[in-house]
Design a protein around this motif. Structure first.
Motif, PDB file in Angstrom:
ATOM      1  N   LYS A  71       0.833  -1.174  -0.142  1.00 43.63           N
ATOM      2  CA  LYS A  71      -0.090  -0.073   0.074  1.00 43.63           C
ATOM      3  C   LYS A  71       0.774   1.374   0.069  1.00 43.63           C
ATOM      4  O   LYS A  71       0.601   2.205  -0.770  1.00 43.63           O
ATOM      5  CB  LYS A  71      -0.797  -0.118   1.228  1.00 43.63           C
ATOM      6  CG  LYS A  71      -1.702   1.304   1.511  1.00 43.63           C
ATOM      7  CD  LYS A  71      -2.773   1.210   2.625  1.00 43.63           C
ATOM      8  CE  LYS A  71      -3.621   2.403   2.678  1.00 43.63           C
ATOM      9  NZ  LYS A  71      -4.555   2.228   3.797  1.00 43.63           N
ATOM     10  N   ALA A  72       1.899   1.146   0.877  1.00 46.15           N
ATOM     11  CA  ALA A  72       2.733   2.390   0.978  1.00 46.15           C
ATOM     12  C   ALA A  72       3.584   2.668  -0.463  1.00 46.15           C
ATOM     13  O   ALA A  72       3.808   3.831  -0.887  1.00 46.15           O
ATOM     14  CB  ALA A  72       3.590   2.399   2.145  1.00 46.15           C
ATOM     15  N   ILE A  86       3.631   5.979  -2.730  1.00 43.98           N
ATOM     16  CA  ILE A  86       5.034   6.672  -3.074  1.00 43.98           C
ATOM     17  C   ILE A  86       5.065   6.719  -4.520  1.00 43.98           C
ATOM     18  O   ILE A  86       5.438   7.819  -5.043  1.00 43.98           O
ATOM     19  CB  ILE A  86       6.092   5.737  -2.341  1.00 43.98           C
ATOM     20  CG1 ILE A  86       5.869   5.909  -0.783  1.00 43.98           C
ATOM     21  CG2 ILE A  86       7.356   6.450  -2.718  1.00 43.98           C
ATOM     22  CD1 ILE A  86       6.893   4.796  -0.282  1.00 43.98           C
ATOM     23  N   PHE A  87       5.038   5.776  -5.323  1.00 43.15           N
ATOM     24  CA  PHE A  87       5.253   5.669  -6.632  1.00 43.15           C
ATOM     25  C   PHE A  87       4.359   6.724  -7.428  1.00 43.15           C
ATOM     26  O   PHE A  87       4.616   7.331  -8.149  1.00 43.15           O
ATOM     27  CB  PHE A  87       5.360   4.170  -7.225  1.00 43.15           C
ATOM     28  CG  PHE A  87       5.935   4.199  -8.667  1.00 43.15           C
ATOM     29  CD1 PHE A  87       7.017   4.980  -8.835  1.00 43.15           C
ATOM     30  CD2 PHE A  87       5.519   3.360  -9.459  1.00 43.15           C
ATOM     31  CE1 PHE A  87       7.520   4.886 -10.359  1.00 43.15           C
ATOM     32  CE2 PHE A  87       5.946   3.167 -10.823  1.00 43.15           C
ATOM     33  CZ  PHE A  87       6.919   4.030 -11.233  1.00 43.15           C
ATOM     34  N   GLU A 107       5.351   5.091   5.998  1.00 39.79           N
ATOM     35  CA  GLU A 107       3.984   5.109   6.436  1.00 39.79           C
ATOM     36  C   GLU A 107       3.082   5.602   5.321  1.00 39.79           C
ATOM     37  O   GLU A 107       3.325   6.594   4.650  1.00 39.79           O
ATOM     38  CB  GLU A 107       4.007   6.191   7.458  1.00 39.79           C
ATOM     39  CG  GLU A 107       4.694   5.552   8.711  1.00 39.79           C
ATOM     40  CD  GLU A 107       3.970   4.380   9.613  1.00 39.79           C
ATOM     41  OE1 GLU A 107       3.072   4.033   9.469  1.00 39.79           O
ATOM     42  OE2 GLU A 107       4.895   3.521   9.963  1.00 39.79           O
ATOM     43  N   PRO A 108       2.371   4.843   5.018  1.00 40.60           N
ATOM     44  CA  PRO A 108       1.358   5.168   3.886  1.00 40.60           C
ATOM     45  C   PRO A 108       0.600   6.419   4.368  1.00 40.60           C
ATOM     46  O   PRO A 108       0.348   7.216   3.260  1.00 40.60           O
ATOM     47  CB  PRO A 108       0.289   4.069   3.996  1.00 40.60           C
ATOM     48  CG  PRO A 108       0.897   2.790   4.564  1.00 40.60           C
ATOM     49  CD  PRO A 108       1.761   3.565   5.630  1.00 40.60           C
ATOM     50  N   ASP A 109       0.092   7.056   5.259  1.00 40.51           N
ATOM     51  CA  ASP A 109      -0.316   8.248   5.627  1.00 40.51           C
ATOM     52  C   ASP A 109       0.251   9.465   5.391  1.00 40.51           C
ATOM     53  O   ASP A 109      -0.251  10.430   5.477  1.00 40.51           O
ATOM     54  CB  ASP A 109      -1.137   8.049   7.211  1.00 40.51           C
ATOM     55  CG  ASP A 109      -2.057   7.147   7.282  1.00 40.51           C
ATOM     56  OD1 ASP A 109      -2.769   6.658   6.212  1.00 40.51           O
ATOM     57  OD2 ASP A 109      -2.466   6.827   8.391  1.00 40.51           O
ATOM     58  N   PRO A 139      -4.259   8.873  -3.536  1.00 42.17           N
ATOM     59  CA  PRO A 139      -4.453   9.131  -4.997  1.00 42.17           C
ATOM     60  C   PRO A 139      -6.118   9.468  -5.074  1.00 42.17           C
ATOM     61  O   PRO A 139      -6.997   8.666  -4.481  1.00 42.17           O
ATOM     62  CB  PRO A 139      -4.156   8.008  -5.857  1.00 42.17           C
ATOM     63  CG  PRO A 139      -3.297   7.154  -4.871  1.00 42.17           C
ATOM     64  CD  PRO A 139      -3.768   7.577  -3.621  1.00 42.17           C
ATOM     65  N   PRO A 140      -6.597  10.298  -5.920  1.00 39.47           N
ATOM     66  CA  PRO A 140      -8.051  10.549  -6.080  1.00 39.47           C
ATOM     67  C   PRO A 140      -8.662   9.278  -6.539  1.00 39.47           C
ATOM     68  O   PRO A 140      -8.209   8.592  -7.223  1.00 39.47           O
ATOM     69  CB  PRO A 140      -8.043  11.522  -7.215  1.00 39.47           C
ATOM     70  CG  PRO A 140      -6.838  12.197  -7.196  1.00 39.47           C
ATOM     71  CD  PRO A 140      -5.734  11.263  -6.655  1.00 39.47           C
TER      72      PRO A 140
END
Length: 398
Positions: free
Chosen positions: A8-9, A13-14, A275-277, A282-283
């Motif tokens: 998820k992270a 990030i990408f 950290e994903p947060d 993304p929209p």
């Protein structure tokens, strides 16, 4: 210490690094557009215009207020961008031109050896004459300098002056002044590239550091092979040596792949957060991507991160194609959810949708199909057509 990075992270990030996490934004100015291209690094150029040319669609998918005229002005009038080669033909900020001068010098001798085998030992017989014609008379199209006695032998059997134009472009003596019906117009580099960029020099050490560091910034995390491949300016060994020399500024990370499997050992710059947060979500809208979108340029990386296997089938014989000639990936939030086959018919004023495929476990819910229709309406307007038509069975099996 090795930092684990969840799938998820990694996706967030990408996507953020590739300019696909920004919310719908205000109207795009030329300054905004230049910044977008600078942050991406480059935008690939391709001649296929099934819906829109790749470079235009790449930018449109990141900001729906983008207009191709803005890009033309930045390239041909403002000279803030130039066209050259990364892994393929691309539009690149002129700020990066001093680093490309190392590419010019590096490629000249290998090109001479390769072209001598490819075109024959006299491949450069028209070089001086062609260069002098441009110096004396100005920019030219390849067809304007074609020798009268040359007999075409196919796409790659270039006439002598075409060889001169391409060789001098690849090695920096010529530059692309503009495109005319998508054909390159060549001129002396000093007439195209701003003087401050043309004359600026960076050392070999600065060149290697920039090529590797700027690639890693735009990728978010990468192996030394991925760092090398991003710009295609340095070798894998040079990227590996750069990683070794800068370990105190890098984090070792392990990237979780979609669907499990062995985590991918990579590197990230200091200050990296797993950290994903800490990264934007993304929209949720659906976006049609160009087959040449930088999110998908490294097909293996896209498959590891998104579980999405994508190949362009332009050169695959029709009966052997799995999907179609030029099929567009669909991005929804942080997922690549499927692909769509469509073509703009500008004479008829229609966007003709032939077929939709969704990935396994992706449902054709009413909300998702409404989001797709909204995106197709945006794409149709961008392509300059007013109506969307759907072929019989376009959503068969969904």
């Amino acid at each position: 210490m090795v930092i684990p990075v969840s799938n998820k992270a990694a996706r967030r990030i990408f996507l953020a690094r590739q300019g696909l996490s920004a919310p719908p934004s205000r109207a795009l100015s030329k300054t905004d557009l230049l910044r977008m291209i600078h942050d991406l690094g480059f935008v690939q150029v391709d001649s296929i215009s099934t819906v829109e040319r790749a470079h235009n669609q790449i930018l449109f998918s990141r900001n729906q207020t983008f207009r191709p005229e803005q890009l033309r002005q930045l390239l041909e009038e403002d000279r803030a961008l130039f066209e050259h080669w990364t892994h393929d033909a691309a539009i690149v900020p002129c700020d990066f031109y001093p680093y490309w001068k190392h590419k010019f010098r590096r490629c000249e001798e290998p090109m001479r050896k390769r072209w001598s085998k490819w075109h024959g030992e006299d491949f450069d017989k028209a070089f001086g004459e062609t260069y002098q014609r441009i110096a004396d008379n100005g920019a030219v199209l390849a067809r304007e300098v074609k020798q009268a006695d040359h007999k075409s032998g196919g796409w790659w059997q270039w006439h002598p002056s075409k060889k001169a134009l391409e060789f001098y472009w690849h090695t920096g003596r010529l530059a692309i002044s503009r495109r005319q019906n998508f054909q390159k117009v060549y001129d002396l580099a000093e007439r195209v590239i701003p003087a401050a960029r043309l004359t600026a020099e960076v050392s070999h050490v600065e060149f290697i550091d920039w090529a590797c560091r700027s690639a890693l910034e735009r990728l978010g995390f990468a192996t030394h092979g991925e760092i090398s491949a991003f710009w295609d300016l340095v070798s894998p060994q040079e990227a590996k040596d750069w990683v070794s020399a800068n370990r105190d500024q890098l984090h070792e990370v392990e990237i979780e792949c979609d669907g499990g499997g062995k985590p991918r050992a990579s590197f990230a710059l200091a200050g990296f957060s797993a950290e994903p947060d800490d990264w934007p979500e993304p929209p949720g809208r659906i976006r049609v991507l160009s087959p040449f979108d930088p999110l998908l340029r490294d097909r293996n990386r896209a498959e590891r991160l998104f579980g999405f296997r994508y190949r362009i089938e332009v050169f695959v014989p029709g009966p052997k194609r799995e999907y179609g000639y030029y099929v567009f990936p669909l991005l929804e939030g942080d997922r690549l959810i499927g692909r769509i086959d469509m073509k703009a018919d500008r004479k008829a004023g229609t966007l003709n949708v032939t077929r939709l495929w969704l990935e396994p476990k992706v449902r054709a819910s009413a909300g998702r199909m409404a989001r797709l229709e909204a995106e197709l309406a945006r794409v149709a307007r961008f392509a300059g057509v007013s109506e969307i038509t759907y072929a019989d069975g376009w959503n068969e099996g969904l």
